[in-house]
Design a protein around this motif. Structure first.
Motif, PDB file in Angstrom:
ATOM      1  N   SER A  40      -4.123   1.289  -2.992  1.00  0.00           N
ATOM      2  CA  SER A  40      -4.108   2.717  -2.515  1.00  0.00           C
ATOM      3  C   SER A  40      -5.283   2.825  -1.547  1.00  0.00           C
ATOM      4  CB  SER A  40      -4.784   3.435  -3.873  1.00  0.00           C
ATOM      5  OG  SER A  40      -5.124   4.641  -3.742  1.00  0.00           O
ATOM      6  N   THR A  41      -4.873   3.548  -0.755  1.00  0.00           N
ATOM      7  CA  THR A  41      -5.580   4.444   0.542  1.00  0.00           C
ATOM      8  C   THR A  41      -5.716   5.729   0.417  1.00  0.00           C
ATOM      9  OG1 THR A  41      -4.808   2.335   1.931  1.00  0.00           O
ATOM     10  CG2 THR A  41      -6.203   4.055   3.002  1.00  0.00           C
ATOM     11  N   VAL A  62     -10.465   2.800  -0.198  1.00  0.00           N
ATOM     12  CA  VAL A  62      -9.368   1.587  -0.269  1.00  0.00           C
ATOM     13  C   VAL A  62      -9.632   1.144  -1.707  1.00  0.00           C
ATOM     14  CG1 VAL A  62      -8.030  -0.232   0.589  1.00  0.00           C
ATOM     15  CG2 VAL A  62      -9.002   1.462   1.990  1.00  0.00           C
ATOM     16  N   PHE A  89       4.892  -1.195   3.602  1.00  0.00           N
ATOM     17  CA  PHE A  89       4.716   0.194   2.736  1.00  0.00           C
ATOM     18  C   PHE A  89       6.052   0.222   1.933  1.00  0.00           C
ATOM     19  CE2 PHE A  89       2.282   0.350   6.415  1.00  0.00           C
ATOM     20  CZ  PHE A  89       0.944   0.397   6.136  1.00  0.00           C
ATOM     21  N   ASP A 124      -3.501   3.449   7.598  1.00  0.00           N
ATOM     22  CA  ASP A 124      -3.617   2.643   6.428  1.00  0.00           C
ATOM     23  C   ASP A 124      -3.546   0.941   6.850  1.00  0.00           C
ATOM     24  OD1 ASP A 124      -3.215   4.837   4.827  1.00  0.00           O
ATOM     25  OD2 ASP A 124      -1.008   4.824   5.014  1.00  0.00           O
ATOM     26  N   TYR A 125      -2.710   0.644   7.851  1.00  0.00           N
ATOM     27  CA  TYR A 125      -2.626  -0.763   8.176  1.00  0.00           C
ATOM     28  C   TYR A 125      -3.707  -1.212   9.104  1.00  0.00           C
ATOM     29  CZ  TYR A 125       0.553   1.672  11.548  1.00  0.00           C
ATOM     30  OH  TYR A 125       1.159   2.652  12.487  1.00  0.00           O
ATOM     31  N   PRO A 153       0.782  -1.102  -0.032  1.00  0.00           N
ATOM     32  CA  PRO A 153      -0.147   0.080  -0.158  1.00  0.00           C
ATOM     33  C   PRO A 153       0.754   1.323  -0.084  1.00  0.00           C
ATOM     34  CG  PRO A 153      -0.430  -1.213   2.055  1.00  0.00           C
ATOM     35  CD  PRO A 153       0.859  -1.819   1.256  1.00  0.00           C
ATOM     36  N   CYS A 154       0.393   2.483  -0.479  1.00  0.00           N
ATOM     37  CA  CYS A 154       0.898   3.753  -0.258  1.00  0.00           C
ATOM     38  C   CYS A 154       0.653   3.930   1.313  1.00  0.00           C
ATOM     39  CB  CYS A 154       0.071   4.898  -0.912  1.00  0.00           C
ATOM     40  SG  CYS A 154      -1.759   5.041  -0.734  1.00  0.00           S
ATOM     41  N   HIS A 155       1.450   5.142   1.821  1.00  0.00           N
ATOM     42  CA  HIS A 155       1.390   5.146   3.358  1.00  0.00           C
ATOM     43  C   HIS A 155       1.239   6.756   3.706  1.00  0.00           C
ATOM     44  CE1 HIS A 155       2.005   3.966   7.335  1.00  0.00           C
ATOM     45  NE2 HIS A 155       3.403   4.149   7.457  1.00  0.00           N
ATOM     46  N   ARG A 156       0.095   7.106   4.077  1.00  0.00           N
ATOM     47  CA  ARG A 156      -0.295   8.550   4.372  1.00  0.00           C
ATOM     48  C   ARG A 156      -0.515   8.688   5.703  1.00  0.00           C
ATOM     49  NH1 ARG A 156      -2.492   8.501  -1.037  1.00  0.00           N
ATOM     50  NH2 ARG A 156      -1.141  10.085  -2.408  1.00  0.00           N
ATOM     51  N   ARG A 167       5.446   7.384   6.438  1.00  0.00           N
ATOM     52  CA  ARG A 167       4.605   7.997   5.818  1.00  0.00           C
ATOM     53  C   ARG A 167       4.732   9.319   4.861  1.00  0.00           C
ATOM     54  NH1 ARG A 167       1.996   9.392  11.409  1.00  0.00           N
ATOM     55  NH2 ARG A 167       4.092   9.341  11.896  1.00  0.00           N
ATOM     56  N   TYR A 192      -7.915   9.480   1.932  1.00  0.00           N
ATOM     57  CA  TYR A 192      -8.862   9.816   3.009  1.00  0.00           C
ATOM     58  C   TYR A 192      -9.532  11.302   2.680  1.00  0.00           C
ATOM     59  CZ  TYR A 192      -6.023   6.546   5.563  1.00  0.00           C
ATOM     60  OH  TYR A 192      -5.156   5.363   5.869  1.00  0.00           O
TER      61      TYR A 192
END
Length: 831
Positions: free
Chosen positions: A337-338, A382, A297, A225-226, A218-221, A302, A340
């Motif tokens: 992809s996550t 997601v 990630f 996320d996890y 995944p991407c990490h923002r 992040r 928000y």
């Protein structure tokens, strides 16, 4: 409170009656949504969560179903290998300790230690045959003792590292608690694509049959996320992945909870610890050999800026080695992809980007952050890219390398293999990032933030805001992107919803005006959401910024016409400059430039001039675009200008690294603290912003400046080196001699000419300048004096810190320069 359709999978007939619709049950209790005409194909996977105040009976019923573990809540017939059973952790430790790789490393390390002790005379002498026999036996016993000691150390490391998913009751409770907390913060839930999750379940079923792992990348923002991915896997009936997490999160209470929920703790830096490195590889091998799902990630940490970061190759390298070595037959890669509506941590991100030290995670801060649970942060979206075989990818890439880039007979042995490994890692990393971007959903907050930060003027009326959001949504879709779906709601309703989530702290309303007028309150924080869209338009942004170098000169249309050769040169320069910031299309510079120009011509932004053969001669802003106030052309420029500004700032700060003159009137030679040099660049940027020489305050952010310094190092403009091998060693920076500007021998002031000055001017061509342009030069004499003054403070600090007097650049700089020149010749901008 009625139970929603599509997502509930209760086991009893009464629940099915409540659904009142035809459903399809899958293993694990997941219910496929019914297909309806006009449906958007999306689901909110946590819409079933009831609130006690809203519906006490439904809340108690939901709790009872979780406690009793009925239907999908039992988490029984999951797709994947068994993980939740007593003794799972001990079995995992046993398998790790028995791996041939780890056993060989323990033997090797013990043997090395015995040799050292032998050289130091700690194992006795060899005066006669009898002594030699005694010494041989003593060496053997000593090696065995050291191996046993190392095994104990390895076992302790393993116990601290591995995830300990042993209890279904615990994971059911964890799912329920985390979902309750998450849906209180993100009150509109976690949304997924019905088509994508059904495809993922099909892949998971096939992988389970072959005992293969799914590697989620995944991407990490956000820390969310996890949590969200674990919740989704639980809800879909897919075996939870082991999640790679930095040990900075392993603090009391929370660390143990996360470890039992799937966290694998690793150090942020392995250093030269060969045992620990081997242990991590052995653990990953064991997970993949046994078909356990895995998650890490790809960006490492992040993203503090809202856009994807360049791939980090640490854990990715371990995964690659597992398959390349043949120890693991295959694994399935699934980019995720996550997105928000609003990221919880943005305020802390801004503090970090402005130079505040990152606070160490602890339980007190975690509990104090509970206030976010009362916020209404919108929803989480997601998306899952179509999974693919890592083995097939590697075979294809290796075949390409062998076909097109055979190793030269004169190359040193092993060179080609090492270079090919790096090439494989880069290709893998950037492919995953590209696919994350491809499935990403643009949220309403990102649309609003982008519009507000890409319009001239202080604010925008509501009607204009809605019009531009509509335009931007269409552009996103035309570029192959996705816009979050809201069941056919009008744009005005979507904008209102996005403004509500952003809140008055980010977007304000000017009171007392005949039309509701919005303005950006915190442009820095709002830029996080703007950066969520920039990947879609990076090609247009680079071309527009290159064109701006001609447009900014003013005059009539003919005066602003730019030849294709000049345009190509500036685009090539910018694409190289930002190769660490953005992910470009893979077709190559010329092909991407031609495709982008054609698209801008079709959209009426540019007019192109071609000869009789169709060869492109020049480009200019179209009459249509001029008539509309250049709003679309400016939009693309506004996207990239803050990044150009930041890189310009970083390059200007390098002027301050010009060595001071010695008493003999010659340039001195010294190194300064790299962290202090970056802090000085930030301080320079803040000063220039408030004095009007910098247009964007977000240009002073630490992350973009760090990327700029990395590019400067790769170009050989500066040299950056540790002054020791231990963790506490400082990084030092020195301006390369051939890039250093000269000083006036009489006044000692920096002369505004030379290679670095020309480099700054090249960046400045596409820069939106500040209001103060009283001096003719891009870097005014006033700015240069300020830069030099701050630089002198750096050199004074270097004297106090004892850096001056150490060995200067010398021979190792020449070695680094040679190595960088070699590596830079291989780095091609992919725009």
């Amino acid at each position: 409170m009625p139970w929603p359709k599509q997502i509930i999978s209760p086991p009893s007939p009464p629940d099915l009656d409540i659904l009142g619709d035809q459903v399809t049950l899958h293993p694990g209790g997941y219910v496929a949504p019914s297909t309806k005409p006009g449906g958007d194909g999306e689901q909110n996977l946590v819409e079933h969560m009831a609130r006690f105040r809203e519906s006490p009976l439904d809340f108690l019923r939901e709790v009872s179903l979780h406690v009793s573990g009925q239907g999908w809540r039992a988490y029984d017939d999951v797709l994947g290998q068994p993980i939740f059973y007593s003794g799972f952790s001990e079995d995992m430790k046993r398998m790790i300790m028995q791996t041939p790789m780890l056993r060989q490393k323990l033997e090797e390390l013990a043997g090395s230690r015995v040799l050292i002790e032998e050289r130091e005379g700690l194992l006795g002498s060899e005066t006669d045959l009898e002594e030699k026999k005694k010494k041989k036996k003593k060496k053997k016993r000593r090696q065995e003792a050291i191996e046993e000691s190392l095994k104990e150390v390895a076992l302790e490391m393993t116990d601290a590292m591995i995830c300990k998913m042993e209890s279904k009751r615990f994971i059911r409770g964890a799912y329920y608690v985390c979902t309750q907390l998450l849906t209180r913060a993100y009150h509109q839930g976690i949304h997924v694509s019905s088509e994508e999750v059904l495809r993922l379940r099909s892949v998971a079923e096939d992988a389970a049959g072959k005992k293969q792992s799914i590697i989620f990348l995944p991407c990490h923002r956000s820390h969310v996320d996890y949590v969200s991915l674990q919740i989704i896997c639980y809800r879909l009936g897919i075996a939870l992945p082991t999640v790679v997490a930095g040990d900075n999160l392993n603090f009391p209470v929370v660390g143990a909870f996360l470890q039992h929920a799937g966290a694998m703790w690793i150090r942020r830096s392995f250093g030269e610890d060969a045992l620990y490195t081997t242990l991590v590889q052995a653990y990953i091998d064991t997970l993949l050999q046994n078909g356990y799902n895995f998650e890490c990630f790809i960006e490492g940490g992040r993203s503090r800026t809202g856009k994807l970061l360049s791939p980090k190759f640490g854990i990715l390298s371990f995964l690659l080695d597992s398959v390349l070595s043949g120890r693991v037959n295959d694994a399935i890669i699934c980019p995720v992809s996550t997105q928000y509506d609003k990221v919880v941590e943005t305020e802390s991100y801004i503090s970090e980007l402005l130079g505040q030290p990152k606070p160490k995670e602890n339980l007190q801060d975690f509990l104090s952050a509970s206030s976010v649970l009362s916020l209404r942060l919108g929803r989480v979206d997601v998306r899952f890219h179509e999974p693919w075989s890592l083995r097939e990818f590697l075979n294809d890439q290796i075949a390409r390398i062998d076909a097109f880039q055979p190793r030269s007979p004169s190359s040193p042995k092993g060179t080609s293999r090492k270079d090919n490994r790096v090439r494989l890692l880069r290709t893998l990393g950037f492919r995953v990032l590209s696919e994350i971007n491809a499935v990403s959903v643009v949220m309403p907050t990102a649309l609003i933030g982008t519009v507000l930060l890409t319009l001239r003027g202080r604010g925008v009326g509501k009607g204009e805001l809605i019009r531009r959001v509509d335009w931007l949504s269409d552009r996103v879709r035309n570029k192959g992107g996705r816009v979050a779906h809201f069941a056919g709601a009008p744009t005005e309703a979507v904008v209102d919803r996005g403004l509500e989530v952003l809140g008055s702290g980010l977007v304000g309303i000017v009171p007392g005006l005949p039309e509701t007028t919005y303005y950006a309150v915190d442009r820095f924080q709002l830029s996080f959401y703007r950066n969520m869209t920039i990947h879609l338009f990076i090609s247009e942004a680079l071309v527009s910024a290159a064109m701006y170098s001609k447009v900014k000169q003013g005059g009539g249309p003919d005066n602003q016409m730019m030849s294709f050769n000049a345009l190509y040169e500036q685009v090539a320069f910018l694409s190289q400059l930002f190769r660490g910031e953005f992910i470009y299309p893979t077709a190559g510079l010329l092909a991407n430039l031609n495709a982008t120009l054609s698209g801008l011509e079709s959209d009426g932004v540019l007019s192109l001039t071609k000869d009789a053969t169709g060869k492109l001669l020049s480009a200019q802003v179209s009459a249509q675009e001029r008539a509309s106030g250049r709003e679309n052309f400016d939009f693309y420029c506004f996207l990239i200008w803050p990044f150009i500004e930041s890189t310009w700032l970083g390059s200007v700060s390098l002027m301050g690294l010009t060595q001071p003159l010695t008493p003999q009137g010659e340039a001195g030679e010294t190194w300064v603290d790299f962290t202090k040099a970056q802090d000085t660049a930030q301080l320079l940027g803040k000063t220039l912003y408030h004095q009007g020489d910098l247009s964007y305050f977000e240009a002073v952010n630490k992350e973009t400046l760090k990327n700029a310094f990395q590019i400067f190092e790769e170009e050989g403009i500066v040299f950056i080196e540790k002054n020791g091998k231990d963790k506490k060693s400082r990084s030092l920076i020195c301006l390369a001699e051939e890039w250093a500007p000269q000083r006036d021998p009489e006044t000692g002031q920096i002369i505004s000419q030379g290679r670095l000055w020309d480099y700054i001017e090249m960046i400045a061509k596409s820069r939106r300048e500040g209001k103060n342009r009283r001096d003719g030069a891009t870097v005014s004499s006033r700015v240069l004096r300020l830069t030099d003054s701050l630089g002198q403070q750096l050199f004074e600090n270097a004297k106090v810190d004892g850096v001056i007097g150490q060995e200067g650049p010398g021979s190792f700089v020449k070695r680094k320069k040679s190595r960088r020149d070699s590596s830079r010749s291989k780095m091609k901008a992919r725009f």
